[in-house]
Design a protein around this motif. Structure first.
Motif, PDB file in Angstrom:
ATOM      1  N   THR A  56     -12.128  -9.133 -34.996  1.00  0.00           N
ATOM      2  CA  THR A  56     -10.944  -9.953 -34.740  1.00  0.00           C
ATOM      3  C   THR A  56     -11.311 -11.412 -34.933  1.00  0.00           C
ATOM      4  O   THR A  56     -12.242 -11.910 -34.293  1.00  0.00           O
ATOM      5  CB  THR A  56     -10.412  -9.721 -33.314  1.00  0.00           C
ATOM      6  N   ILE A  57     -10.589 -12.094 -35.811  1.00  0.00           N
ATOM      7  CA  ILE A  57     -10.844 -13.506 -36.104  1.00  0.00           C
ATOM      8  C   ILE A  57      -9.658 -14.309 -35.599  1.00  0.00           C
ATOM      9  O   ILE A  57      -8.527 -14.123 -36.057  1.00  0.00           O
ATOM     10  CB  ILE A  57     -11.038 -13.727 -37.615  1.00  0.00           C
ATOM     11  N   ILE A  58      -9.913 -15.192 -34.643  1.00  0.00           N
ATOM     12  CA  ILE A  58      -8.852 -16.006 -34.049  1.00  0.00           C
ATOM     13  C   ILE A  58      -8.854 -17.360 -34.733  1.00  0.00           C
ATOM     14  O   ILE A  58      -9.716 -18.206 -34.490  1.00  0.00           O
ATOM     15  CB  ILE A  58      -9.057 -16.157 -32.531  1.00  0.00           C
ATOM     16  N   GLY A  59      -7.898 -17.560 -35.625  1.00  0.00           N
ATOM     17  CA  GLY A  59      -7.814 -18.788 -36.402  1.00  0.00           C
ATOM     18  C   GLY A  59      -8.036 -18.515 -37.872  1.00  0.00           C
ATOM     19  O   GLY A  59      -9.006 -17.839 -38.242  1.00  0.00           O
ATOM     20  N   ALA A  60      -7.141 -19.023 -38.722  1.00  0.00           N
ATOM     21  CA  ALA A  60      -7.230 -18.768 -40.163  1.00  0.00           C
ATOM     22  C   ALA A  60      -7.436 -20.056 -40.956  1.00  0.00           C
ATOM     23  O   ALA A  60      -7.005 -20.168 -42.092  1.00  0.00           O
ATOM     24  CB  ALA A  60      -5.969 -18.057 -40.652  1.00  0.00           C
ATOM     25  N   GLY A  61      -8.112 -21.020 -40.327  1.00  0.00           N
ATOM     26  CA  GLY A  61      -8.507 -22.223 -41.047  1.00  0.00           C
ATOM     27  C   GLY A  61      -9.745 -21.955 -41.881  1.00  0.00           C
ATOM     28  O   GLY A  61     -10.024 -20.811 -42.263  1.00  0.00           O
ATOM     29  N   ILE A  62     -10.510 -22.996 -42.168  1.00  0.00           N
ATOM     30  CA  ILE A  62     -11.687 -22.846 -43.024  1.00  0.00           C
ATOM     31  C   ILE A  62     -12.715 -21.898 -42.401  1.00  0.00           C
ATOM     32  O   ILE A  62     -13.265 -21.026 -43.079  1.00  0.00           O
ATOM     33  CB  ILE A  62     -12.332 -24.214 -43.309  1.00  0.00           C
ATOM     34  N   VAL A  63     -12.973 -22.042 -41.096  1.00  0.00           N
ATOM     35  CA  VAL A  63     -13.911 -21.131 -40.417  1.00  0.00           C
ATOM     36  C   VAL A  63     -13.397 -19.699 -40.494  1.00  0.00           C
ATOM     37  O   VAL A  63     -14.129 -18.773 -40.870  1.00  0.00           O
ATOM     38  CB  VAL A  63     -14.121 -21.542 -38.948  1.00  0.00           C
ATOM     39  N   GLY A  64     -12.138 -19.515 -40.130  1.00  0.00           N
ATOM     40  CA  GLY A  64     -11.575 -18.170 -40.121  1.00  0.00           C
ATOM     41  C   GLY A  64     -11.525 -17.533 -41.489  1.00  0.00           C
ATOM     42  O   GLY A  64     -11.825 -16.344 -41.652  1.00  0.00           O
ATOM     43  N   GLN A  65     -11.158 -18.312 -42.509  1.00  0.00           N
ATOM     44  CA  GLN A  65     -11.125 -17.781 -43.871  1.00  0.00           C
ATOM     45  C   GLN A  65     -12.525 -17.395 -44.346  1.00  0.00           C
ATOM     46  O   GLN A  65     -12.702 -16.367 -45.018  1.00  0.00           O
ATOM     47  CB  GLN A  65     -10.513 -18.814 -44.815  1.00  0.00           C
ATOM     48  N   SER A  66     -13.511 -18.209 -43.990  1.00  0.00           N
ATOM     49  CA  SER A  66     -14.888 -17.908 -44.392  1.00  0.00           C
ATOM     50  C   SER A  66     -15.414 -16.677 -43.667  1.00  0.00           C
ATOM     51  O   SER A  66     -16.114 -15.846 -44.250  1.00  0.00           O
ATOM     52  CB  SER A  66     -15.791 -19.117 -44.118  1.00  0.00           C
ATOM     53  N   ALA A  67     -15.065 -16.567 -42.383  1.00  0.00           N
ATOM     54  CA  ALA A  67     -15.459 -15.376 -41.623  1.00  0.00           C
ATOM     55  C   ALA A  67     -14.781 -14.141 -42.192  1.00  0.00           C
ATOM     56  O   ALA A  67     -15.403 -13.075 -42.324  1.00  0.00           O
ATOM     57  CB  ALA A  67     -15.092 -15.556 -40.152  1.00  0.00           C
ATOM     58  N   CYS A  68     -13.519 -14.273 -42.550  1.00  0.00           N
ATOM     59  CA  CYS A  68     -12.772 -13.152 -43.126  1.00  0.00           C
ATOM     60  C   CYS A  68     -13.437 -12.683 -44.416  1.00  0.00           C
ATOM     61  O   CYS A  68     -13.593 -11.473 -44.652  1.00  0.00           O
ATOM     62  CB  CYS A  68     -11.331 -13.573 -43.368  1.00  0.00           C
ATOM     63  N   ARG A  69     -13.826 -13.622 -45.244  1.00  0.00           N
ATOM     64  CA  ARG A  69     -14.484 -13.279 -46.513  1.00  0.00           C
ATOM     65  C   ARG A  69     -15.732 -12.429 -46.275  1.00  0.00           C
ATOM     66  O   ARG A  69     -15.955 -11.422 -46.954  1.00  0.00           O
ATOM     67  CB  ARG A  69     -14.846 -14.561 -47.253  1.00  0.00           C
ATOM     68  N   MET A  70     -16.542 -12.838 -45.301  1.00  0.00           N
ATOM     69  CA  MET A  70     -17.777 -12.098 -45.019  1.00  0.00           C
ATOM     70  C   MET A  70     -17.473 -10.732 -44.399  1.00  0.00           C
ATOM     71  O   MET A  70     -18.095  -9.733 -44.748  1.00  0.00           O
ATOM     72  CB  MET A  70     -18.670 -12.908 -44.076  1.00  0.00           C
ATOM     73  N   ALA A  71     -16.516 -10.699 -43.479  1.00  0.00           N
ATOM     74  CA  ALA A  71     -16.198  -9.440 -42.806  1.00  0.00           C
ATOM     75  C   ALA A  71     -15.615  -8.424 -43.778  1.00  0.00           C
ATOM     76  O   ALA A  71     -15.948  -7.226 -43.719  1.00  0.00           O
ATOM     77  CB  ALA A  71     -15.221  -9.697 -41.658  1.00  0.00           C
ATOM     78  N   VAL A  72     -14.772  -8.894 -44.692  1.00  0.00           N
ATOM     79  CA  VAL A  72     -14.246  -7.994 -45.722  1.00  0.00           C
ATOM     80  C   VAL A  72     -15.373  -7.516 -46.616  1.00  0.00           C
ATOM     81  O   VAL A  72     -15.448  -6.331 -46.986  1.00  0.00           O
ATOM     82  CB  VAL A  72     -13.148  -8.702 -46.546  1.00  0.00           C
ATOM     83  N   GLY A  73     -16.276  -8.428 -46.972  1.00  0.00           N
ATOM     84  CA  GLY A  73     -17.416  -8.051 -47.802  1.00  0.00           C
ATOM     85  C   GLY A  73     -18.312  -7.016 -47.148  1.00  0.00           C
ATOM     86  O   GLY A  73     -18.912  -6.184 -47.829  1.00  0.00           O
ATOM     87  N   MET A  74     -18.384  -7.056 -45.810  1.00  0.00           N
ATOM     88  CA  MET A  74     -19.166  -6.068 -45.063  1.00  0.00           C
ATOM     89  C   MET A  74     -18.370  -4.791 -44.790  1.00  0.00           C
ATOM     90  O   MET A  74     -18.865  -3.892 -44.121  1.00  0.00           O
ATOM     91  CB  MET A  74     -19.647  -6.672 -43.736  1.00  0.00           C
ATOM     92  N   GLU A  75     -17.132  -4.757 -45.283  1.00  0.00           N
ATOM     93  CA  GLU A  75     -16.260  -3.580 -45.183  1.00  0.00           C
ATOM     94  C   GLU A  75     -15.880  -3.246 -43.750  1.00  0.00           C
ATOM     95  O   GLU A  75     -15.664  -2.075 -43.401  1.00  0.00           O
ATOM     96  CB  GLU A  75     -16.906  -2.372 -45.874  1.00  0.00           C
ATOM     97  N   ALA A  76     -15.765  -4.283 -42.916  1.00  0.00           N
ATOM     98  CA  ALA A  76     -15.312  -4.078 -41.547  1.00  0.00           C
ATOM     99  C   ALA A  76     -13.792  -3.895 -41.518  1.00  0.00           C
ATOM    100  O   ALA A  76     -13.095  -4.122 -42.510  1.00  0.00           O
ATOM    101  CB  ALA A  76     -15.717  -5.264 -40.685  1.00  0.00           C
ATOM    102  N   ASN A  77     -13.298  -3.493 -40.374  1.00  0.00           N
ATOM    103  CA  ASN A  77     -11.856  -3.415 -40.120  1.00  0.00           C
ATOM    104  C   ASN A  77     -11.444  -4.780 -39.559  1.00  0.00           C
ATOM    105  O   ASN A  77     -11.747  -5.104 -38.414  1.00  0.00           O
ATOM    106  CB  ASN A  77     -11.593  -2.293 -39.109  1.00  0.00           C
ATOM    107  N   VAL A  78     -10.749  -5.588 -40.353  1.00  0.00           N
ATOM    108  CA  VAL A  78     -10.571  -7.018 -40.052  1.00  0.00           C
ATOM    109  C   VAL A  78      -9.128  -7.339 -39.649  1.00  0.00           C
ATOM    110  O   VAL A  78      -8.182  -6.984 -40.356  1.00  0.00           O
ATOM    111  CB  VAL A  78     -10.954  -7.890 -41.267  1.00  0.00           C
TER     112      VAL A  78
END
Length: 360
Positions: free
Chosen positions: A171-193
């Protein structure tokens, strides 16, 4: 102008305020550059590299502070450095004063002119904060995955899962630069995001980019609670420029979370996303609150200092050169630089800080 760069003394901080290439730009513009011996070693830059580009190496930090017109750093000065402040010194660095009133008061008392990277704004972006936000966002998922291991008390769930097994819920709280970067990595790791934000345009951008690989939700209390309670890893990626982070993870949520779930609090520089948030360091990054883990390292990019130092200098150099070349009065006519101004002539000038500390 005399430009100084001292070695960072914050615990496990290996970045440097001026890389050799950046320092050489000041030299080429006619400025004198003072570098404390060993300042760049943590990022892989030798004293000889600086000297070859025309910098003067100085044996002690006190001399650099006393001789310089402008100090270029990475992290905020620590209490032991307050005595080195002087009137009309230009301090150009990350400051995060909303969570550090003693530093704010010291800067005012010594009449330091301080310009903070993290509030410099250009067309609704934060150009000097963005590169470190990108690093911290990407690292947040890496660290969350690491400390999800059972050895550290985590849930023991592999990010990607395996055929026939569940993937980790991030779960990523916030979709700014930090959140978008975290999302990129989590998707790359094939997590449920799952990503939450109050800006539906940002959420739409992530949906367009990742399609069905990311679940987006409007950030209200019910959606936050449900997403946090179900998560193996929670990334706190909220930012209000220059202000304290909102406490979006309520105390009562912790009791409902999975045993071993981890909260990686990237908002810790601004006070953190929970009442239980506290600063930690790379040698002991996690602590436990009930059955939930917290990760509170405030200088995450310091663990990858070469990448971080180069990226930071790429962003901050142009404005630092403008200050040096034009002088501070002319440079402050640039609204980007002016938006970073925190203190001057013994007074606080950044509106949020005035609200926090002056209007009590």
């Amino acid at each position: 102008m005399i430009i100084g760069c001292v070695k960072e003394i914050k615990k496990y901080e290996f970045r440097v305020g001026l890389t050799p290439n950046a320092a050489s730009e000041y030299v080429r513009s006619g400025h004198q550059v003072l570098i404390e011996n060993g300042a760049g070693l943590g990022s892989g830059f030798t004293d000889e590299q600086y000297e070859a580009l025309g910098c003067e190496m100085v044996s002690d930090a006190k001399s650099v502070w006393s001789r310089s017109d402008m100090i270029v750093k990475v992290k905020e000065p620590l209490e032991s450095e307050y005595a080195l402040f002087k009137e009309n010194l230009i301090l150009y660095t990350y400051l995060h004063l909303a969570s550090n009133e003693p530093l704010y008061q010291a800067l005012k008392q010594k009449k330091v002119l301080s310009v903070a990277y993290e509030t410099m704004e250009y067309q609704k972006t934060l150009p000097c904060l963005e590169p470190m936000s990108m690093v911290a966002g990407r690292l947040s998922v890496v660290e969350g995955a690491k400390y999800s291991e059972a050895f550290f008390g985590g849930t023991g769930v592999l990010m990607s899962g395996l055929p026939g097994t569940p993937r980790a819920k991030v779960t990523i709280i916030g979709a700014g630069i930090v959140g978008q970067s975290a999302c990129r990595m989590a998707v790359g790791m094939e997590a449920n995001v799952t990503v939450l934000d109050i800006d539906t345009k940002r959420l739409g951008y992530l949906e367009d980019l990742y399609h069905n690989k990311v679940h987006t939700l409007y950030s209200n209390q019910e959606n936050l609670k449900k997403s946090i309670v179900e998560a193996d890893v929670v990334i706190g990626a909220v930012l209000i420029p220059g202000d304290a982070a909102p406490k979006l993870i309520k105390d009562e949520y912790l009791e409902l979370m999975k045993p071993g779930a981890i909260i990686v609090d990237v908002a810790i520089d601004q006070g953190g996303i929970s009442n239980f948030s506290k600063v930690t360091y790379h040698d002991n990054p996690i602590y436990k609150v009930g059955h939930v883990l917290f990760y509170g390292v405030a200088n995450m990019p310091g663990s990858v200092p070469k990448t971080s130092s180069i990226a930071l200098n790429n962003a901050t150099l142009r404005y630092g050169l403008e200050i040096a070349n034009k002088g501070i009065d002319q440079a402050l006519l640039n609204p980007v630089i002016h938006s970073g101004l925190q203190t001057r002539d013994g007074i606080g000038v950044y509106p949020t800080l005035i609200k926090l500390f002056e209007n009590k």
